[in-house]
Design an enzyme around this catalytic site. Structure first.
Site, PDB file in Angstrom:
ATOM      1  N   GLU A 104       0.817  -1.208   0.000  1.00  0.00           N
ATOM      2  CA  GLU A 104       0.000   0.000   0.000  1.00  0.00           C
ATOM      3  C   GLU A 104       0.852   1.260   0.000  1.00  0.00           C
ATOM      4  O   GLU A 104       1.992   1.268   0.471  1.00  0.00           O
ATOM      5  CB  GLU A 104      -0.979  -0.005   1.165  1.00  0.00           C
ATOM      6  N   CYS A 117       3.591   8.511   0.256  1.00  0.00           N
ATOM      7  CA  CYS A 117       4.208   7.632   1.245  1.00  0.00           C
ATOM      8  C   CYS A 117       4.272   6.239   0.645  1.00  0.00           C
ATOM      9  O   CYS A 117       3.251   5.695   0.236  1.00  0.00           O
ATOM     10  CB  CYS A 117       3.367   7.643   2.523  1.00  0.00           C
ATOM     11  N   CYS A 124       6.850  -6.757   7.289  1.00  0.00           N
ATOM     12  CA  CYS A 124       7.968  -6.193   8.055  1.00  0.00           C
ATOM     13  C   CYS A 124       8.315  -7.172   9.170  1.00  0.00           C
ATOM     14  O   CYS A 124       7.460  -7.885   9.677  1.00  0.00           O
ATOM     15  CB  CYS A 124       7.532  -4.855   8.651  1.00  0.00           C
ATOM     16  N   CYS A 128       7.155  -3.935  15.832  1.00  0.00           N
ATOM     17  CA  CYS A 128       6.679  -2.864  16.720  1.00  0.00           C
ATOM     18  C   CYS A 128       5.242  -3.173  17.156  1.00  0.00           C
ATOM     19  O   CYS A 128       4.414  -3.573  16.353  1.00  0.00           O
ATOM     20  CB  CYS A 128       6.753  -1.510  16.000  1.00  0.00           C
ATOM     21  N   CYS A 131       1.956  -1.525  15.475  1.00  0.00           N
ATOM     22  CA  CYS A 131       1.958  -1.392  14.022  1.00  0.00           C
ATOM     23  C   CYS A 131       1.318  -2.601  13.338  1.00  0.00           C
ATOM     24  O   CYS A 131       1.642  -3.748  13.651  1.00  0.00           O
ATOM     25  CB  CYS A 131       3.397  -1.212  13.532  1.00  0.00           C
ATOM     26  N   SER A 226      12.050   6.705  14.408  1.00  0.00           N
ATOM     27  CA  SER A 226      10.869   6.352  15.210  1.00  0.00           C
ATOM     28  C   SER A 226      11.321   6.072  16.626  1.00  0.00           C
ATOM     29  O   SER A 226      11.896   5.025  16.916  1.00  0.00           O
ATOM     30  CB  SER A 226      10.184   5.130  14.611  1.00  0.00           C
ATOM     31  N   CYS A 345      -0.538   2.479   9.139  1.00  0.00           N
ATOM     32  CA  CYS A 345       0.376   1.671   8.330  1.00  0.00           C
ATOM     33  C   CYS A 345      -0.106   0.229   8.250  1.00  0.00           C
ATOM     34  O   CYS A 345      -0.300  -0.425   9.263  1.00  0.00           O
ATOM     35  CB  CYS A 345       1.754   1.624   8.970  1.00  0.00           C
TER      36      CYS A 345
END
Ligand code: SAH
Length: 357
Positions: A104, A117, A124, A128, A131, A226, A345
């Protein structure tokens, strides 16, 4: 060499025409017994006119197109879904890659221009806690061309000029380092979209050795870190990477980045109610960043249904910002773009995958 190729995906890149620099493409043309100007033409079709395949390249002879089809792969994304925010016109795109994976990307409209973005990986592996992108782990790295394609496809679809790019979508860009650098090189190239390095931001959860490497590249891009917590203990609760690199190491790497590039670091801090948004948290953050030429972006956490993190109260967010400002640290509360669409996200991709299964 084979293992090295595999790790960096360079084997794929050699065969992936849109990931090649103009110089490399010229060499390829020589290898195919073609004139170097053919490389210039091909490069312009791909990176300026943003075509989706050889069929659209009017001045390339059929024989060369045939050679290219044999020698290279040509990536192109297929639009699966687009959502548009009724609140601010933000558009969220879901694209399918050639292998069926989906990524996305988001188009946001600001006063200073349009910002896209992009994702840097499929999934990933950073884990985290707040997320959505990381919930199913990492599927694979994106090729440089597949990062470019997100910008190219959005430019084509929206008909709007993109002036800023942020690598803040799904994935950890510094976990896909070689491809990221190649992507930056191609995106900022004067023969392509020619986006200025200063209009490009790369966001990382803090992979310290790669931050050092990036600093040595002496690019003019903005590095966003971050942070999300001002103590090691709290950061470890939110971000597994904090078990590998301490805050002290992180701060050293940030200072080095600033020293090498003169670019101030942007710290991202997602505010989670009663987790990292108290008076004490603000004080500790101010202490940590004291004396640094930096900027803090406060982001009200975007709740995801898999976790029970709650957004901070408006008042707590403003108090937090004011405390930082009083300590001499510039801070802004990031406007939440597209809250009415799957904004956080990885949420759009995740909903799509859930619907498929
Ligand atoms: N891996 C990189 C870039 C992708 S995440 C990084 O960690 O920086 C982009 C930013 O969105 C990061 O600051 C991340 O911590 C933040 N983020 C992720 N999920 C979020 C959520 N649900 N609410 C608010 N911010 C979130």
């Amino acid at each position: 060499m084979e293992a090295e190729d595999k790790k960096n995906n360079t084997k794929d890149i050699k065969a992936d025409i849109k990931s090649l620099t103009l110089e490399e493409l010229k060499d390829e043309m020589t290898g195919l017994a073609e004139k170097p100007f053919r490389a210039v033409q091909l490069y312009e079709w791909m990176h300026k006119k943003l075509v989706r395949g050889y069929d659209e390249m009017h001045n390339i002879p059929a024989s060369l197109k045939e050679k290219c089809r044999e020698r290279f792969s040509y990536t192109a994304l297929n639009l699966v879904e687009v959502q548009e925010s009724k609140m601010d016109g933000t558009k969220k795109y879901l694209f399918a890659l050639a292998d069926g994976n989906v990524v996305e990307s988001v188009l946001m409209h600001y006063k200073h221009g349009n910002s896209v973005c992009i994702s840097s990986q499929v999934g990933c592996r950073m884990g985290c806690r707040f997320c959505a992108s990381t919930l199913d782990g990492l599927k694979r790295n994106l090729l440089p061309s597949e990062m470019l394609d997100q910008i190219y496809a959005i430019t084509r679809e929206s008909g709007e000029r993109v002036s800023n790019v942020v690598v803040m979508g799904t994935g950890e860009p510094l976990d896909n380092y070689e491809n990221l650098l190649r992507f930056i090189n191609l995106l900022t190239d004067e023969n392509g979209l020619h986006i200025s390095q200063r209009n490009l931001t790369v966001s990382t959860c803090g992979i310290v050795p790669k931050m050092w490497e990036l600093a040595r590249e002496k690019l003019q891009i903005t590095l966003a870190l971050s942070l999300h917590a001002a103590t090691d203990e709290k950061r470890r609760e939110l971000m597994p990477i904090a078990n590998t690199h301490s805050l002290a190491e992180l701060m050293e790497a940030c200072a080095y980045y600033f020293a090498q590039t003169g670019r101030r670091i942007t710290y991202e801090y997602s505010l989670v109610r009663n987790v990292n948004d108290t008076k004490r948290d603000a004080k500790q953050l101010a202490e940590l960043l004291k004396g640094q030429n930096c900027h803090v972006n406060l982001i009200p956490v975007n709740p995801i249904k898999e976790r029970d993190y709650v957004q901070s109260e408006r008042q707590a967010i403003e108090d937090f910002r004011d405390r930082l400002e009083r300590s001499g640290i510039t801070a802004t509360v990031r406007r939440e773009m597209g809250r009415d669409i799957d904004g956080a996200c990885g949420q759009l991709r995740r909903r799509f995958l859930e619907e498929q299964s």
